[in-house]
Design a protein around this motif. Structure first.
Motif, mmCIF file in Angstrom:
data_model
loop_
_atom_site.group_PDB
_atom_site.id
_atom_site.type_symbol
_atom_site.label_atom_id
_atom_site.label_comp_id
_atom_site.label_asym_id
_atom_site.label_seq_id
_atom_site.Cartn_x
_atom_site.Cartn_y
_atom_site.Cartn_z
ATOM 1 N N LEU A 285 -49.174 -51.913 41.219
ATOM 2 C CA LEU A 285 -50.627 -51.728 41.184
ATOM 3 C C LEU A 285 -51.007 -50.263 41.078
ATOM 4 N N SER A 286 -52.022 -50.001 40.280
ATOM 5 C CA SER A 286 -52.541 -48.662 40.073
ATOM 6 C C SER A 286 -53.858 -48.805 39.318
ATOM 7 N N ASP A 287 -54.577 -47.713 39.094
ATOM 8 C CA ASP A 287 -55.883 -47.827 38.417
ATOM 9 C C ASP A 287 -55.754 -48.548 37.074
ATOM 10 N N VAL A 288 -54.807 -48.105 36.250
ATOM 11 C CA VAL A 288 -54.591 -48.790 34.965
ATOM 12 C C VAL A 288 -53.126 -48.636 34.584
ATOM 13 N N THR B 146 -57.443 -51.843 38.122
ATOM 14 C CA THR B 146 -58.665 -52.262 38.810
ATOM 15 C C THR B 146 -59.552 -53.006 37.822
ATOM 16 N N ILE B 147 -60.515 -53.768 38.361
ATOM 17 C CA ILE B 147 -61.387 -54.537 37.468
ATOM 18 C C ILE B 147 -62.142 -53.602 36.524
ATOM 19 N N GLU B 148 -62.606 -52.496 37.073
ATOM 20 C CA GLU B 148 -63.346 -51.542 36.245
ATOM 21 C C GLU B 148 -62.484 -51.006 35.098
ATOM 22 N N GLU B 149 -61.259 -50.636 35.392
ATOM 23 C CA GLU B 149 -60.377 -50.094 34.349
ATOM 24 C C GLU B 149 -59.966 -51.167 33.341
ATOM 25 N N VAL B 150 -59.714 -52.389 33.829
ATOM 26 C CA VAL B 150 -59.354 -53.467 32.893
ATOM 27 C C VAL B 150 -60.555 -53.809 32.014
ATOM 28 N N TYR B 151 -61.751 -53.712 32.580
ATOM 29 C CA TYR B 151 -62.957 -53.923 31.762
ATOM 30 C C TYR B 151 -62.993 -52.898 30.625
ATOM 31 N N LYS B 152 -62.776 -51.642 30.940
ATOM 32 C CA LYS B 152 -62.838 -50.596 29.910
ATOM 33 C C LYS B 152 -61.773 -50.818 28.841
ATOM 34 N N LEU B 153 -60.577 -51.163 29.288
ATOM 35 C CA LEU B 153 -59.460 -51.381 28.363
ATOM 36 C C LEU B 153 -59.733 -52.564 27.429
#
Ligand code: 2GW
Ligand code: MN
Length: 297
Positions: A169-172, A217-224
């Motif tokens: 696990l990590s930010d992205v 994280t959800i935010e980073e996966v959203y951006k990706l």
């Protein structure tokens, strides 16, 4: 705000000290030039990591897509995940499918649940694979953000055969593709047409990342996923589709948005490649499939 921060303080623990002059691995790269860890067996202490993540009460979402005949992979996937994936942590399986009646009922350990998400199926298999980006994006903002802290997004035609825990696990994060970990830039199968949104020139690129294993994280996966889906749509308007579909767009994203952690090939292996010396554990392995029987149906 500062007075509302919850303290994450560890208890006394006994373990061997890290040795500055004795790196645990000298046979593989364990850190990128932008100082992101590359996760290999021997490089981390899971007890320390588990203590940290337990204190934070972390919740993990594991997304898989089982469209059309790929529902056959769900049982083995979930059964082996119960043995090896994030054991002891809170886990939500999110199974995206067009055939909810074909999703088996599987008894899960405490703190774990399986959520079936009904989604459309697309005719072309390339589109089935690529549309995962759009669906993960949309469910991230509508649902996952309220339910989990991290997402792990993987292929379903896989089985767990050894531990996969919070060390991933990590930010992205992205994962080294098992077919290319030793290759040079020219060997990477990036999209090479300059007209495509997925284009990567021959003199750029760090690693060849696998389409079938990313997260954060959800935010980073959203951006990706938002980037990848939009790039695909732009290409489509120009009558283009990248050579390796979602994987090509993911590689483009990671070129200019460097992952904060990279999983080694231990986390995504295919026994068709044998078992090289560097591979101490095979944690998540491709299930052999009869391409003709299962595809294009
Ligand atoms: C895929 C190919 C041919 C026929 C059907 C399908 C198919 C895929 C399907 O009928 N139903 C389905 O749910 N899928 C989903 O797409 C499923 O989750 C599967 O794991 C994923 C990717 O397809 P897969 O696993 O057959 O392709 P691989 O193992 O060659 O995947 C790599 O390349 C893909 C792009 O071509 C993706 O980037 C994928 O993430 C890579 O691992
Ligand atoms: Mn696959």
């Amino acid at each position: 705000r500062l007075d509302q921060l919850t303290e994450v303080k560890l208890e006394r623990m006994l373990y061997p000290k890290p040795e500055t002059l004795k790196p645990p691995r000298t046979d593989v790269l364990t850190i990128t030039p932008w100082l992101a860890p590359i996760v290999w067996n021997g490089t981390y202490n899971i007890d320390v990591l588990n203590a940290q993540f337990h204190k934070r009460g972390v919740r993990v979402g594991l997304t898989i897509f089982a469209i059309k005949k790929y529902t056959v992979f769900v049982q083995t996937f979930v059964e082996t995940a119960e043995k090896f994936f994030m054991v002891g942590h809170k886990v939500n399986y999110y199974v995206f499918t067009d055939r909810p009646n074909d999703i088996p009922n599987i008894t899960l350990a405490e703190g774990r649940q399986l959520v079936v998400l009904i989604v459309p199926s697309y005719q072309r298999w390339q589109e089935v694979s690529m549309r995962r980006m759009e669906m993960i994006r949309d469910f991230s903002s509508q649902r996952f953000i309220n339910e989990v802290d991290y997402l792990v997004c993987v292929d379903v035609d896989m089985r767990f055969s050894d531990e996969v825990g919070v060390e991933i696990l990590s930010d992205v994060f992205g994962t080294l593709h098992p077919g290319f970990y030793g290759a040079g830039r020219q060997g990477f199968t990036y999209e090479r047409r300059p007209e495509s949104q997925a284009f990567i020139p021959g003199d750029e690129g760090d690693f060849y990342y696998a389409g079938g294993y990313f997260g954060g994280t959800i935010e980073e996966v959203y951006k990706l996923t938002n980037f990848c889906h939009n790039a695909m749509m732009t290409d489509r308007e120009n009558k283009l589709e990248a050579v390796w579909h979602d994987e090509s767009y993911l590689n483009k994203y990671f070129l200019y948005h460097k992952p904060t952690k990279i999983l080694s090939v231990e986390y995504l292996w295919d026994n068709g490649f044998g078992v090289p010396d560097i591979l101490k554990r095979r944690r998540f392995v491709a299930v052999p499939k009869n391409h003709n029987a299962i595809r294009n149906k």
